[in-house]
Write an enzyme that holds these catalytic residues in place. Structure first.
Site, PDB file in Angstrom:
ATOM      1  N   TYR A 186      38.831  46.638  69.984  1.00  0.00           N
ATOM      2  CA  TYR A 186      39.398  47.039  68.815  1.00  0.00           C
ATOM      3  C   TYR A 186      39.846  45.777  67.941  1.00  0.00           C
ATOM      4  O   TYR A 186      40.017  45.779  66.666  1.00  0.00           O
ATOM      5  CB  TYR A 186      40.620  47.850  68.919  1.00  0.00           C
ATOM      6  CG  TYR A 186      40.295  49.289  69.239  1.00  0.00           C
ATOM      7  CD1 TYR A 186      39.392  50.115  67.918  1.00  0.00           C
ATOM      8  CD2 TYR A 186      40.514  50.068  70.494  1.00  0.00           C
ATOM      9  CE1 TYR A 186      39.150  51.267  68.568  1.00  0.00           C
ATOM     10  CE2 TYR A 186      40.152  51.487  70.707  1.00  0.00           C
ATOM     11  CZ  TYR A 186      39.215  52.079  69.522  1.00  0.00           C
ATOM     12  OH  TYR A 186      38.944  53.145  69.713  1.00  0.00           O
ATOM     13  N   HIS A 187      40.223  44.707  68.790  1.00  0.00           N
ATOM     14  CA  HIS A 187      40.864  43.637  68.058  1.00  0.00           C
ATOM     15  C   HIS A 187      39.861  42.786  67.244  1.00  0.00           C
ATOM     16  O   HIS A 187      40.101  41.943  66.343  1.00  0.00           O
ATOM     17  CB  HIS A 187      41.521  42.608  69.063  1.00  0.00           C
ATOM     18  CG  HIS A 187      40.694  41.889  69.882  1.00  0.00           C
ATOM     19  ND1 HIS A 187      41.140  41.184  70.897  1.00  0.00           N
ATOM     20  CD2 HIS A 187      39.412  41.574  70.024  1.00  0.00           C
ATOM     21  CE1 HIS A 187      40.195  40.173  71.497  1.00  0.00           C
ATOM     22  NE2 HIS A 187      39.065  40.732  70.967  1.00  0.00           N
TER      23      HIS A 187
END
Length: 290
Positions: free
Chosen positions: A197-198
């Site tokens: 997700y980052h």
């Protein structure tokens, strides 16, 4: 100016190939991309009247190539640029182990007080863990060692270009979560995402989260392994912004995103160093109960 060696000086309005950019192309390194993006960050902000947040294909990475006339890279995702330049093998080596080891996944999450035994000893699904973007499958092998009752068919490695090195022990599957396809495995006990997700903007992160949420059943968990949004990982946060328009997220941000896709945060741990853990499950309202 003495001491600059082979570096060619350029003024504020001149962007052309020099010794530094030539080296970056000739000697691929996973660390070149953050240096490149940082060099053009302020120029892009200034030229766009500080337009922010960035779009994933319109970060300082692409802006730098625009300024030096490399049009073929201007609209490409940073990963695509790295692939086109032959940098991905270096990047893949850098990514092995996902930024270093902070203990095995089972030991690490248990140290937070998370009851992984209860989850993985459940008979609610034949699929124990789906590791999304799991590379070579190192995390799944750690799970397999800690829970020897889990067989190949219980452990699914998903990636855009999955590495088949551990195909004897894991179920290997291609899945491009960026296309329109749904998550192929429904109702797994765990959907695991480690440092995925980052890399994604809020919009792209929500798209992925929604696909996983749609595949989840009440017994399913989404386990998100990410660094905490704190001073320890400020540089990592900035790197994700300038390369991918992604970022590290806080507890509040995870909860807001979960609510948008019918999930709720049911466990969270944010250590000062190393990956934390965020668990999401179907919210009672999404399950049709009150």
């Amino acid at each position: 100016m003495a001491g600059l060696g082979l570096v060619d000086l350029v003024d504020d309005t001149t962007y052309s190939g020099n010794a530094i950019t030539a080296h970056m192309v000739a000697v691929p390194s996973a660390l070149d991309e953050p240096v490149w993006a940082a060099a053009f960050l302020m120029r892009q902000l200034r030229d766009t009247n500080f337009e922010y947040p960035f779009q994933e294909n319109k970060t300082p990475t692409q802006y730098g190539y625009k300024l030096i006339g490399e049009e073929k890279f201007v609209n490409e995702h940073t990963y695509s640029i790295m692939h086109m330049q032959g940098r991905m093998p270096s990047f893949s080596r850098f990514m092995e182990g996902k930024f270093g080891k902070f203990g095995t996944m089972p030991d690490r999450v248990k140290s937070f007080g998370y009851d992984l035994d209860c989850v993985l000893n459940s008979n609610a699904s034949d699929i124990a863990v789906v590791d999304i973007g799991g590379g070579r499958g190192e995390m799944l092998l750690e799970v397999k060692e800690a829970y020897p009752h889990l067989r190949k068919e219980n452990l699914v490695l998903q990636d855009f270009e999955p590495d088949t090195a551990n195909a004897e022990d894991l179920t290997i599957q291609h899945w491009d979560f960026k296309d329109k396809s749904a998550q192929p495995y429904k109702g797994a006990l765990v959907y695991s995402l480690t440092h995925i997700y980052h890399n994604l903007s809020d919009i792209e992160a929500l798209k992925l989260m929604k696909k996983v949420a749609d595949a989840m059943e009440p017994h399913s968990r989404m386990l998100i392994h990410e660094f905490a949004k704190n001073s320890t990982y400020g540089k990592m946060h900035a790197t994700m912004i300038t390369l991918y328009a992604g970022r590290i997220r806080s507890s509040r941000e995870w909860k807001e995103m979960a609510a948008l896709v019918g999930l709720e945060v049911t466990f969270e741990a944010y250590p000062i160093g190393g990956e934390g853990l965020v668990e999401m499950r179907k919210s009672p309202l999404a399950n049709g109960t009150t």
